[in-house]
Scaffold this motif. Structure first.
Motif, PDB file in Angstrom:
ATOM      1  N   ALA A  16       0.839  -1.203   0.000  1.00  8.61           N
ATOM      2  CA  ALA A  16       0.000   0.000   0.000  1.00  8.61           C
ATOM      3  C   ALA A  16       0.873   1.251   0.000  1.00  8.61           C
ATOM      4  CB  ALA A  16      -0.908  -0.008   1.233  1.00  8.61           C
ATOM      5  N   VAL A  60      -6.570   3.816  -1.031  1.00  9.91           N
ATOM      6  CA  VAL A  60      -5.514   2.794  -1.033  1.00  9.91           C
ATOM      7  C   VAL A  60      -5.605   1.977   0.264  1.00  9.91           C
ATOM      8  CG1 VAL A  60      -3.015   2.385  -1.069  1.00  9.91           C
ATOM      9  CG2 VAL A  60      -3.997   4.180  -2.492  1.00  9.91           C
ATOM     10  N   ALA A  64      -6.257  -2.019   0.521  1.00  4.27           N
ATOM     11  CA  ALA A  64      -5.339  -2.884   1.276  1.00  4.27           C
ATOM     12  C   ALA A  64      -6.123  -3.713   2.295  1.00  4.27           C
ATOM     13  CB  ALA A  64      -4.276  -2.036   1.976  1.00  4.27           C
TER      14      ALA A  64
END
Ligand code: UD1
Ligand code: MG
Length: 408
Positions: A16, A60, A64
């Motif tokens: 990430a 993001v 993740a």
């Protein structure tokens, strides 16, 4: 199994980090084109900087976490596989599963609401209401899974209240308020390059250290594991954002990031069952909030921006000011400014026409009151130093001192 799960979570967090690092610069122009930018007020050229990049790192983070969801529920449960149930885990941990899902739901809601705030510039009452609503699913899960609203009393008041006290619905109100506090407290300790992300990084690192200690001691293992699962990816995406947001900022994080960070902290504090310790890590934010009260609740005029004033000649930051006539303040306002003035916590300049000029009541300005004009990069470093110091104090209160007050 826990170690493998944490290691995989760490691996996803590293992924990430690199993902965020790669995409932030690619989206910069897109944000400017979409009119999502702000002027860097503490620079000579007041350049337009893409704002609300918090939404990108928030996404993001969510990706993740979505990738991570199957890990604890396949790896750890593989041990409990029951052939008779057709290969399904015999004892699927529905409670833990729903906690993780609802945590992400609350965080996701807060990213959306933060982004709405950046685009629409919401009013203060919305800023207070929205986090409360976003915590409702979380509180519901807390109610279904624990519904423990009992607080253990400190030793010295046990004679009065007994060993513990069930505060019932007040406990839920407290948890709802925790989310409102965490989200807004980060947002009002802001305005200089890197500060929003910088403080969040230190809080996240402090939480992770605390989780590691508690896991080693074998206390509340499930709660602390849960916290690590969320904190590692959060730390990773925030580190990537920090790289572009630190002085001189190439991107601004926007209210989206402040809400995203605050809600992530509140979620781990509530569902990890360490909300009191979490509050200890927010000491600078609490001080900033208490100091800000006269302006936040309009006892003293509060300008739209309270960030320090930039001097283009010297490239240094000076205090920003607010002005009022003492006779236009109500009785509480007069009392507040008198106390602050007496303890020399604010500057005080009386003009011949009866106007009073003081600094805006923020921790950033207070640092400038004490140390005089300082460069922007240094002010951020000083405030991050304060945050680290407060975390050390928090650990001292939590470990050596708490044993005098509680049976730890
Ligand atoms: C909060 C604060 C406000 C402060 C602002 C700065 C309160 C009640 N509100 O408002 O006093 O001025 O945050 O973020 O305390 N900016 C910079 N440099 C930075 C970061 C931000 O110049 O490093 C400026 C930019 O113009 C940016 C703007 O601040 O566009 C963002 O302000 P915004 O987040 O909209 O302010 P609030 O959160 O409402
Ligand atoms: Mg803001």
């Amino acid at each position: 199994m826990t170690y493998i799960t944490v290691a995989l979570n760490g691996l996803i967090a590293v992924g990430a980090y690199f993902m965020a690092l790669r995409i932030i610069p690619r989206f910069k122009d897109m944000f400017i084109k979409a009119n999502l930018f702000g002027k860097d007020l503490c620079k000579r050229d007041k350049k337009e900087i893409p704002e609300s990049l918090g939404v990108l790192v928030g996404c993001v983070f969510l990706v993740a976490m979505f990738l991570f969801i199957p890990v604890p529920f396949t790896l750890e449960e593989a041990a409990a596989m029951d052939v008779e149930t057709g290969g399904k885990p015999a004892t699927f941990p529905h409670e833990e599963f729903v906690e993780l899902i609802v945590a992400l739901l609350s965080i996701c809601c807060m990213i959306l609401l933060g982004f709405a705030d950046d685009v629409l510039d919401l009013r203060w009452r919305h800023k207070l209401l929205l986090p409360t609503i976003a915590t409702l699913p979380l509180l519901m899960v807390y109610y279904v899974n624990y519904n423990s609203t009992t607080i253990i009393m400190p030793k010295f008041v046990r004679g009065l209240f007994g060993y513990s006290l069930d505060i019932g619905v007040l406990y839920y109100i407290y948890m709802g308020m925790l989310a409102v506090f965490c989200t807004n407290a980060i947002n009002i300790l802001a305005g200089i390059n890197g500060l929003e992300v910088g403080q969040s990084l230190i809080v996240a690192a402090s939480i992770l250290i605390f989780n590691a200690i508690e896991l080693c001691l074998g206390h509340q293992v499930d709660g602390h594991k849960f916290s690590v699962y969320l904190m590692l990816p959060f730390l990773a995406v925030s580190l990537a954002l920090w790289k572009y947001n630190k002085y001189p900022s190439q991107v601004f994080v926007g209210d989206t990031f402040c809400y995203f960070a605050g809600m992530t902290f509140a979620v781990v504090g509530i569902l990890g069952h360490f909300s009191k310790t979490l509050i200890l890590f927010f000491l600078p934010q609490i001080i900033n909030f208490l100091y800000s009260i006269p302006q936040l609740f309009k006892f003293v005029p509060c300008p739209r921006h309270r960030l320090p004033k930039y001097d283009p000649q010297t490239d240094l930051l000076h205090i920003s000011t607010t002005e009022f006539r003492k006779d236009e303040l109500n009785i509480l306002g007069k009392l507040m400014v008198t106390v602050l003035k007496t303890f020399k916590l604010i500057t005080w300049q009386e003009m011949p026409d009866g106007r009073v000029i003081t600094n805006n009541f923020t921790l950033i300005n207070f640092v400038l009151v004490v140390f005089g004009p300082v460069h922007e990069r240094v002010v951020t470093q000083m405030l991050m130093g304060v945050q680290v110091l407060c975390s050390i104090v928090a650990f001292v209160i939590r470990y050596p001192l708490a044993s005098y007050v509680y049976d730890t």
